[in-house]
Design a protein around this motif. Sequence first.
Motif, PDB file in Angstrom:
ATOM      1  N   ASP C 228       0.839  -1.200   0.000  1.00  0.00           N
ATOM      2  CA  ASP C 228       0.000   0.000   0.000  1.00  0.00           C
ATOM      3  C   ASP C 228       0.869   1.243   0.000  1.00  0.00           C
ATOM      4  O   ASP C 228       0.659   2.197   0.752  1.00  0.00           O
ATOM      5  CB  ASP C 228      -0.929  -0.007   1.227  1.00  0.00           C
ATOM      6  CG  ASP C 228      -1.912  -1.156   1.195  1.00  0.00           C
ATOM      7  OD1 ASP C 228      -2.105  -1.757   0.126  1.00  0.00           O
ATOM      8  OD2 ASP C 228      -2.501  -1.453   2.247  1.00  0.00           O
ATOM      9  N   ASP C 233      -1.371   3.441  -4.110  1.00  0.00           N
ATOM     10  CA  ASP C 233      -2.766   3.802  -3.835  1.00  0.00           C
ATOM     11  C   ASP C 233      -3.228   4.975  -4.699  1.00  0.00           C
ATOM     12  O   ASP C 233      -4.400   5.044  -5.089  1.00  0.00           O
ATOM     13  CB  ASP C 233      -2.959   4.087  -2.342  1.00  0.00           C
ATOM     14  CG  ASP C 233      -3.224   2.799  -1.558  1.00  0.00           C
ATOM     15  OD1 ASP C 233      -3.421   1.737  -2.192  1.00  0.00           O
ATOM     16  OD2 ASP C 233      -3.241   2.838  -0.320  1.00  0.00           O
ATOM     17  N   LYS C 236      -4.071   3.449  -8.071  1.00  0.00           N
ATOM     18  CA  LYS C 236      -5.382   2.800  -8.036  1.00  0.00           C
ATOM     19  C   LYS C 236      -6.501   3.834  -8.060  1.00  0.00           C
ATOM     20  O   LYS C 236      -7.487   3.685  -8.790  1.00  0.00           O
ATOM     21  CB  LYS C 236      -5.492   1.931  -6.787  1.00  0.00           C
ATOM     22  CG  LYS C 236      -6.871   1.329  -6.644  1.00  0.00           C
ATOM     23  CD  LYS C 236      -6.930   0.300  -5.536  1.00  0.00           C
ATOM     24  CE  LYS C 236      -8.375  -0.188  -5.393  1.00  0.00           C
ATOM     25  NZ  LYS C 236      -8.469  -1.395  -4.563  1.00  0.00           N
ATOM     26  N   VAL C 347      -6.975   9.774  -0.828  1.00  0.00           N
ATOM     27  CA  VAL C 347      -5.825   8.888  -0.580  1.00  0.00           C
ATOM     28  C   VAL C 347      -4.952   9.469   0.532  1.00  0.00           C
ATOM     29  O   VAL C 347      -4.516   8.759   1.443  1.00  0.00           O
ATOM     30  CB  VAL C 347      -5.001   8.690  -1.870  1.00  0.00           C
ATOM     31  CG1 VAL C 347      -3.674   7.995  -1.574  1.00  0.00           C
ATOM     32  CG2 VAL C 347      -5.798   7.897  -2.903  1.00  0.00           C
ATOM     33  N   HIS C 351      -4.121   7.846   4.173  1.00  0.00           N
ATOM     34  CA  HIS C 351      -2.752   7.503   4.574  1.00  0.00           C
ATOM     35  C   HIS C 351      -2.304   8.297   5.800  1.00  0.00           C
ATOM     36  O   HIS C 351      -1.499   7.802   6.591  1.00  0.00           O
ATOM     37  CB  HIS C 351      -1.786   7.670   3.393  1.00  0.00           C
ATOM     38  CG  HIS C 351      -1.739   6.459   2.539  1.00  0.00           C
ATOM     39  ND1 HIS C 351      -0.950   5.376   2.836  1.00  0.00           N
ATOM     40  CD2 HIS C 351      -2.434   6.110   1.438  1.00  0.00           C
ATOM     41  CE1 HIS C 351      -1.119   4.436   1.933  1.00  0.00           C
ATOM     42  NE2 HIS C 351      -2.023   4.843   1.061  1.00  0.00           N
TER      43      HIS C 351
ATOM     44  N   GLY D   3       0.854  -2.081   5.474  1.00  0.00           N
ATOM     45  CA  GLY D   3       0.574  -2.456   4.093  1.00  0.00           C
ATOM     46  C   GLY D   3       1.270  -3.698   3.591  1.00  0.00           C
ATOM     47  O   GLY D   3       1.616  -3.769   2.417  1.00  0.00           O
ATOM     48  N   LYS D 236      -2.473  -0.599  -9.167  1.00  0.00           N
ATOM     49  CA  LYS D 236      -1.891  -0.610  -7.833  1.00  0.00           C
ATOM     50  C   LYS D 236      -0.823  -1.686  -7.710  1.00  0.00           C
ATOM     51  O   LYS D 236       0.250  -1.454  -7.153  1.00  0.00           O
ATOM     52  CB  LYS D 236      -2.992  -0.838  -6.797  1.00  0.00           C
ATOM     53  CG  LYS D 236      -2.446  -1.000  -5.399  1.00  0.00           C
ATOM     54  CD  LYS D 236      -3.519  -0.980  -4.349  1.00  0.00           C
ATOM     55  CE  LYS D 236      -2.881  -1.235  -2.984  1.00  0.00           C
ATOM     56  NZ  LYS D 236      -3.794  -0.962  -1.877  1.00  0.00           N
ATOM     57  N   SER D 240       3.134  -0.874  -7.067  1.00  0.00           N
ATOM     58  CA  SER D 240       3.723  -1.262  -5.782  1.00  0.00           C
ATOM     59  C   SER D 240       5.073  -1.959  -5.945  1.00  0.00           C
ATOM     60  O   SER D 240       5.763  -2.205  -4.960  1.00  0.00           O
ATOM     61  CB  SER D 240       2.757  -2.176  -5.016  1.00  0.00           C
ATOM     62  OG  SER D 240       2.803  -3.498  -5.506  1.00  0.00           O
TER      63      SER D 240
END
Lengths: 366, 366, 366, 366
Positions: C228, C233, C236, C347, C351, D3, D236, D240
């Motif tokens: 993440d 994020d 996404k 987002v 976070h 995460g 995502k 990542s």
Amino acid sequence: MAGNSFGKLFRFTSWGESHGPAIGCVVDGVPPGIELAEPDIQHWLDRRRPGQSKFTSQRREADAVRILSGVFEGRTTGAPVSLMIENLDQRPKDYSEIKDLFRPGHADYTYFKKYGVRDYRGGGRASARETAVRVAAGAIARKLLEKEVSAEVAVRGAMVQMGPHEIDRERWDWAEVEANPFWCPDAETAAAWADELEAVRKAGSSVGAIVEITASGLPAGLGEPVYDKLDADIAKAMMSINAVKGVEIGSGFAGVLERGEEAHDEMRMEKGRVRFLGNKAGGTLGGISTGQDITARFVVKPTSSILIPRRGVTVGGKNAEVVTKGRHDPCVGIRAVPVGEAMMACVLADHLMRHRAQCGGPQSSS
Amino acid sequence: MAGNSFGKLFRFTSWGESHGPAIGCVVDGVPPGIELAEPDIQHWLDRRRPGQSKFTSQRREADAVRILSGVFEGRTTGAPVSLMIENLDQRPKDYSEIKDLFRPGHADYTYFKKYGVRDYRGGGRASARETAVRVAAGAIARKLLEKEVSAEVAVRGAMVQMGPHEIDRERWDWAEVEANPFWCPDAETAAAWADELEAVRKAGSSVGAIVEITASGLPAGLGEPVYDKLDADIAKAMMSINAVKGVEIGSGFAGVLERGEEAHDEMRMEKGRVRFLGNKAGGTLGGISTGQDITARFVVKPTSSILIPRRGVTVGGKNAEVVTKGRHDPCVGIRAVPVGEAMMACVLADHLMRHRAQCGGPQSSS
Amino acid sequence: MAGNSFGKLFRFTSWGESHGPAIGCVVDGVPPGIELAEPDIQHWLDRRRPGQSKFTSQRREADAVRILSGVFEGRTTGAPVSLMIENLDQRPKDYSEIKDLFRPGHADYTYFKKYGVRDYRGGGRASARETAVRVAAGAIARKLLEKEVSAEVAVRGAMVQMGPHEIDRERWDWAEVEANPFWCPDAETAAAWADELEAVRKAGSSVGAIVEITASGLPAGLGEPVYDKLDADIAKAMMSINAVKGVEIGSGFAGVLERGEEAHDEMRMEKGRVRFLGNKAGGTLGGISTGQDITARFVVKPTSSILIPRRGVTVGGKNAEVVTKGRHDPCVGIRAVPVGEAMMACVLADHLMRHRAQCGGPQSSS
Amino acid sequence: MAGNSFGKLFRFTSWGESHGPAIGCVVDGVPPGIELAEPDIQHWLDRRRPGQSKFTSQRREADAVRILSGVFEGRTTGAPVSLMIENLDQRPKDYSEIKDLFRPGHADYTYFKKYGVRDYRGGGRASARETAVRVAAGAIARKLLEKEVSAEVAVRGAMVQMGPHEIDRERWDWAEVEANPFWCPDAETAAAWADELEAVRKAGSSVGAIVEITASGLPAGLGEPVYDKLDADIAKAMMSINAVKGVEIGSGFAGVLERGEEAHDEMRMEKGRVRFLGNKAGGTLGGISTGQDITARFVVKPTSSILIPRRGVTVGGKNAEVVTKGRHDPCVGIRAVPVGEAMMACVLADHLMRHRAQCGGPQSSS
């Protein structure tokens, strides 16, 4: 969404079967900077370990935990903490005779119905062995609570009833809990239980128990209404322990006998702070902690593995008689005490972090 | 991670305060193709609605539900279903006198400690008003279970104890449950309760209750070990209902009195299928459904809002005497029955979908 | 697990179809004590609203938002915030001729394949109408960031390319962004785009665009490795916006042309603080914010609803020619600017809370 | 909410640092009955392993994976699958000289800002070493897709650009991908890259790359609008991965140059089925798979560890010159190819299960 993770922000994911090479878990979300070393976890595993008295399973496991990640120079780094405990005493032969049997009160029937797989080596994920992992994760939760709340936080458990025999609460002594093989806070009752359980063991039978967990030193404000209330998450945590069939908070089921004017803790101001005149609520109101002790009780059913023959069926669909030889725990409630403590600690650590995320506190005292 | 969502795959997120303009929820994850219209939900809301007898709160709410999304031409589309119920009878003046009071047994103290905000209009999120939303979501869960499992699925509740007075299980009659204001399955007991509760009400007091929920017609295999066991999620669901202080599955706490040879349901083959010779397990083994009836009980504490003066404190930190006038529910356990049913239905719908995700079945019978 | 929720701790769940009675969302996890009223949200909805120039859809919606819960006396309470926007201009007749058509580039084919349901009234959940809800949630995220980080936090967007025509970055002027119908930061380019887009519109065609979002004033430390990550994020979030086909952070795809010695931002100490000598990273390293501006760009494909005939198929499985009459947006990228800003704000709010949960800070400046 | 988990129903949680004793992950949600043994995973780890040509890091790791749980008699049981890979070649001395340095383009600065902890042994969680775990989880995802969808499912990757040098798509040959050290589908370009990269390596510099992943054989219907669209989750997943700065689906950023009549794939009926006349969409419409190939591309920035001196700062706050000696990967994009494939497989496995939960299919073909 399979169910092998517990918690949302302080979250552990466990793995391992009773007869595989090892069990373990990954704890994600551990705040950085917590002092942590293997002995901090081993201490609690040793308390839980079976085979320490004639009243718990004779499976002998060192239960030596290894920290594989997430700790550097004696402190957590914020990275996931991976814990592993090797299975040494797997003794698969003990179980070979139950390979084809579905035993009354066991999970082997439902696991087979769910997954379509028959792992006949033993309890697999449903084994009490899995609970060692909970105790390990709980040890980290305790360290978190001590650092982020206060060194005064204590999460303690005791067995308060075995079969029909309750303790005398007037004699409650936390020091006594560590002094007998039952985690019994009342020395007289412990002695009586010893005789009682020896008879049960010799009869090849088993007996249920009630365990009580108390958490003290926590702030008010923990709990996430309306579905993740603190007591709701505690109920789930306790009910997820093997063989648990009921959970209550505060006065619990006994509260049904009270009238409204008896059932609620009154409040007075004392030195500028709110003091409750009792704790029938068990430390939560509206699912949020009050700052009082949080108390939960759960009932553990009698061990299903007994020497007395019972009627079961075979995997192949035939009637069969079942006698479970080998290791025998006449009262699994005993071993549930450290597990209940650990689950309570994990719930509290998780809710502390959840509260902090939305409301910004309470903050670390360090 | 705030706690206003329930379930993982069949998931509802609720909103609304007792004294705001409306309450509602969004149900995400509803399978497409389920027949659904407002009356399907209204039916269950009407059952729960307060003000239907002198034994429940006199707040008068039409509780008319609107479906705002997710349904087209009488069937669900797979999109989220948004439900809204307007609050008509907000009567804020009733509550003005408790504006500055923290009342014993109420959540207003802990909400204030948690959020630092004082919404003095009434119960807010902690009000029983919120449970209407659970009943609405539960109505959709029921439709889902009927379509995806079988029309034979039934989730039913009853009140089995009021104060110290238990029903006689020999006289259990589901038809009777709908015939008295207590959801009591035993007509004789219902009559006795009516007298009893009238006395309690006149005394300005309140009384606790025990509610039992039974789900029948479900397949074996539901439940996600080892932390999201079916019974663990049921425990959480029930404990999250306002005023609930304990939950048990199957024989529950009473099981502590049994020996191992009594406590476990034996099995026999019958016409090629496994038959259990009892249901002390309450329909789950190892946290997975056995295919038998699933039974849970929970205890509801006596209403905290009573006419008898109690000691509380003010928001400003002064001692105060508290008397709650206005609407009065002498036994909130009554209204908890439809709520408990709804939560059970939601848990089962969620677990059905979770099981289907990993194991591919059981499939829809349609 | 259906996909109508966004975020983990700052989490909104949206609902509503383009042709239903309303759309809305529930925002759970909003910290208490944030000043919030409907105009705070309406301001951003008004910016996004279609029908404001000849270059965006002529659908006329007041887009008036109502706050139904979670706010009391002008401040958030910590309870879920429910937002609702009624659909006024549904005009279902416009769409009747496409009732049986699967149109190229539209989601109606895949929705039908997934859910087995044909909602022929319009875009349903796939409509750009849904993005109003994102903007509303984003308005709350902005308030949160302003209170919990600093009033200096700014999340701003601009359109930087339309078809083949890029802006001149030398002329970038944030004030200009609000002064033309394209959110173009370069007045000369805006004028050229106006001519260009008028030609596209008259031709019944459409054109793609690239949008850039910048967030400034955020602290270092946001992002949750390793899955993440902050940039993961963001990717996404942006890719979830209708018609977006690509996302990049910092130098993005252009970075492939650079050597290692050019691609990474060097650092110097300046007045006791670390200063980066560039921002090719776009404000994240290892998925964690550096404290610099966070920059993301995304590409929006040309509108699929055009007047030029295209080959499609019918629901019944016949070839067909498709011409989309009615409202027409020759460049949907324009309307994506406020949506991208809103998603970025959401987002970041999420976070911030995630970081605070584990690491205890950064704390509110208030 | 830290995460370190990826996916919702097919979910893996990873752990381990580059210089700890081991790395690994727990995969929860794996359907029972999938044939799985260590070689099934080892095969893919071997493909990814560094040190196989002069163009990838000379760290030598056997990367031998152990399955510690969740498999019995060669098939998955439905229990979590725990995977562990020991770190053999830790060589901590290589890194001692960078103990006090924050290097340009590295995550060590942001990890320190976030967690307040300095693990100077190497990349820790930010190391490319972590990606071995993704490849291992991806191997299980592939097995799942093969069993639950079809043996025809293929998830394949290739490097399509290195620095400014693109492949010639006319010469695309999947067989060639396995035949050169670049996963390059075009033999001529591979030869040119070899010369080019040798020069880069000798110069102590590094170069970026673009990787393309294609998944074929998947059904229509995967993806969870509106926030967990299939392409959003792919974005995502790819973003990542270490060093990735941009992701695109289908025509991606190049689509900005097209008009509406060019940008959308037309449809025709062919033998009773819908056929798309192109795949500019990259296999998704409205965030749901169309049944066509799913194609994603991502850009990997040049390695930040280079021999050319760069300006950085010390942990103590002093300017410093940074040269990264020791192992050197002149193009980390090469090693990202198997990682991108694995992440794509995991996203697809997760979405298959999510789709099955709500919509009941597509079902296993076995």
